[in-house]
Write a protein that holds these residues in place. Structure first.
Motif, short mmCIF file in Angstrom:
data_model
loop_
_atom_site.label_atom_id
_atom_site.label_comp_id
_atom_site.label_asym_id
_atom_site.label_seq_id
_atom_site.Cartn_x
_atom_site.Cartn_y
_atom_site.Cartn_z
N TRP A 174 0.86 -1.25 -0.05
CA TRP A 174 -0.16 0.03 0.09
C TRP A 174 0.76 1.18 -0.10
N GLY A 175 2.06 1.28 -0.70
CA GLY A 175 3.01 2.18 -0.39
C GLY A 175 3.51 2.87 0.82
N LEU A 176 3.48 2.10 1.91
CA LEU A 176 3.73 2.26 3.21
C LEU A 176 5.29 2.55 3.44
N LEU A 177 6.07 2.19 2.40
CA LEU A 177 7.53 2.26 2.55
C LEU A 177 7.99 3.33 1.64
N GLN A 178 7.19 4.13 1.15
CA GLN A 178 7.49 5.32 0.37
C GLN A 178 8.24 6.25 0.98
N VAL A 179 7.56 6.81 2.19
CA VAL A 179 8.20 7.70 3.25
C VAL A 179 9.60 7.32 3.27
N PHE A 180 9.80 6.16 4.06
CA PHE A 180 11.19 5.60 4.34
C PHE A 180 12.13 5.67 3.34
N ALA A 181 11.63 5.47 2.04
CA ALA A 181 12.48 5.58 0.80
C ALA A 181 13.04 7.12 0.59
N ASP A 182 12.09 7.95 0.59
CA ASP A 182 12.29 9.36 0.55
C ASP A 182 13.24 9.75 1.79
N VAL A 183 13.16 9.44 2.79
CA VAL A 183 14.01 9.90 3.85
C VAL A 183 15.39 9.41 3.63
N LEU A 184 15.27 8.27 3.31
CA LEU A 184 16.77 7.46 2.92
C LEU A 184 17.55 8.44 1.82
N LYS A 185 16.64 8.77 0.89
CA LYS A 185 17.33 9.48 -0.31
C LYS A 185 17.88 11.00 0.25
N ILE A 186 16.83 11.70 0.90
CA ILE A 186 17.22 13.16 1.16
C ILE A 186 18.37 12.80 2.31
N LEU A 187 18.61 11.78 3.07
CA LEU A 187 19.74 11.73 3.98
C LEU A 187 21.08 11.86 3.11
N GLN A 188 21.01 11.08 1.83
CA GLN A 188 22.12 10.89 0.99
C GLN A 188 22.41 12.05 0.07
N LYS A 189 21.56 12.88 -0.02
CA LYS A 189 21.77 14.29 -0.64
C LYS A 189 23.11 15.03 -0.21
N GLU A 190 23.74 15.94 -1.09
CA GLU A 190 24.82 16.53 -0.84
C GLU A 190 24.42 17.92 -0.08
N LEU A 191 24.97 18.30 0.92
CA LEU A 191 24.85 19.62 1.41
C LEU A 191 25.48 20.85 0.62
N ILE A 192 24.61 21.39 -0.05
CA ILE A 192 25.19 22.56 -1.28
C ILE A 192 24.97 23.89 -0.47
N THR A 193 26.10 24.56 -0.46
CA THR A 193 26.29 25.81 0.27
C THR A 193 26.89 26.98 -0.90
N LEU A 194 26.10 27.78 -1.59
CA LEU A 194 26.64 28.64 -2.40
C LEU A 194 27.62 29.60 -1.90
N TRP A 195 28.30 30.02 -2.63
CA TRP A 195 29.72 30.84 -2.14
C TRP A 195 28.96 32.32 -1.63
N SER A 196 28.07 32.77 -2.25
CA SER A 196 27.64 34.19 -2.07
C SER A 196 26.49 34.26 -0.80
N THR A 197 26.47 33.13 0.11
CA THR A 197 25.61 33.01 1.10
C THR A 197 26.33 33.35 2.23
N ASP A 198 25.52 33.65 3.27
CA ASP A 198 25.94 34.10 4.75
C ASP A 198 25.83 32.53 5.31
N LYS A 199 27.07 31.94 5.41
CA LYS A 199 27.15 30.51 5.35
C LYS A 199 26.64 30.02 7.09
N PHE A 200 26.76 31.12 8.10
CA PHE A 200 26.44 30.58 9.37
C PHE A 200 25.04 30.86 9.35
#
Length: 358
Positions: free
Chosen positions: A70-96
């Motif tokens: 019934w698609g119950l594991l879809q959310v867990f798959a989404d969480v696993l995917k987002i945890l693997q994503k790279e944290l991108i910080t643009l050079w012109s941002t206020d990083k802190f």
């Protein structure tokens, strides 16, 4: 009805008998923190799946069905995917500030989450100004949103953050007036006392016309304060890409996403607390047998059931109405909701003074 305070007292006596009081208190704080984090994460995932199902049902679609039964594991798959994503910080941002913003939003959400009455004797933060504390800490989230928009150094994020700030600050007034109307009826700001005052009837029914008006105002204002449709202008995709969190990725974006759904549960839980009796069962005066049967249902199920019912109303509104313009949204608050809320608060004071409530 089982009182969870018995378990808390037993655990407290056990730990204090085995170790020094400071160490026992520290362990109790860790246990509470672990429970809160677990509940926070599980409810967020449940709400993501809940909205997908409700959205699919309203739009006559199938919804998520492929990952797990019934698609119950879809959310867990989404969480696993987002945890693997790279944290991108643009050079012109206020990083802190860019990294600080999602944590502020998450902290505000968790502090408010801890104030909810989960069941009889099952509340983590409970003191005599509990309602005032809820209103105060829930306002911290707008700081995180404004910091996210400004620190990203993007026109899209800045416009989205300014829209969100104006919207949240405006509709907090109507939310606060609706809450004060119920506090006026109950005569207390203590969350536990608010629930216990509804033992012989929920405030939505006891409070006469002012309580019903406050309930409607709260639904509209809470929906707008959470930036949910039809008031989702801060995240208008066709105008602002993704609004104030356009430049976020990975777990930092996940924090905003997590807080959005937990805030939906929080406003639903507060509505259940103020108007539907919190964890208090449905009691009908004169029907003692019916009331006794209702008392057998665990208090936690009562609270969660009411919260999920209120969430369904919020989702129904989101997927039924088109997005409004920014001028219409602000006019609704300043021209209509706030004046009506002020008049309704005075009306409730008159009703309480003359004893016209049920």
């Amino acid at each position: 009805m089982f009182d969870f305070k018995v378990v808390a007292d037993w655990l407290n006596e056990l730990l204090n008998g085995l170790m020094p009081s400071w160490l026992a208190t520290s362990i109790e704080c860790v246990i509470v923190a672990v429970f809160l984090l677990a509940a926070y994460s599980l409810i967020a995932m449940a709400y993501i799946m809940y909205e997908r199902w409700v959205c699919a049902w309203i739009q006559c679609r199938i919804g998520p069905r492929r990952v797990g039964p019934w698609g119950l594991l879809q959310v867990f798959a989404d969480v696993l995917k987002i945890l693997q994503k790279e944290l991108i910080t643009l050079w012109s941002t206020d990083k802190f500030l860019h990294k600080l913003a999602p944590y502020l939003v998450l902290i505000a959400s968790m502090l408010t989450f801890a104030c909810l009455p989960w069941g009889k004797g099952m509340q983590f933060i409970d003191f005599n100004i509990g309602v005032f504390f809820i209103i105060a800490v829930s306002s911290i989230g707008v700081l995180g949103i404004l910091l996210a928009g400004w620190s990203s150094n993007s026109k899209y994020t800045l416009i989205g953050a300014m829209r969100s700030g104006a919207q949240m600050v405006s509709y907090e007034l109507s939310c606060g007036l609706a809450v004060l109307t119920v506090v006026c009826l109950a005569g207390t700001m203590n969350v536990t006392e608010l629930v216990e005052a509804q033992a012989d009837g929920w405030f939505l029914f006891k409070g006469h016309v002012p309580a019903f008006i406050a309930f409607i105002i709260y639904i509209i204002a809470a929906n707008a304060e959470n930036n949910r449709g039809p008031f989702d202008l801060p995240e208008a995709e066709h105008e602002l890409t993704a609004g104030y969190h356009t430049e976020y990725s990975g777990i930092h974006f996940g924090f905003f996403y997590l807080a959005e759904y937990l805030n939906l549960f929080i406003v639903s839980g507060i509505a259940a607390l103020l108007f539907l009796g919190g964890w208090m069962p449905l009691h009908v005066p004169g029907l003692e047998g019916f009331n006794a049967v209702m008392d057998y249902i665990p208090s936690t199920l009562w609270f969660l059931g009411k919260a999920f019912f209120m969430t369904f109303i919020f989702m129904w509104i989101r997927w039924s109405f088109p997005r409004v313009r920014i001028d219409q949204m602000l006019a609704l608050e300043w021209r209509y909701l706030m004046p009506i809320g002020l008049f309704n608060l005075v009306l409730m004071a008159v009703v309480v003074a003359f004893g016209w409530h049920f």
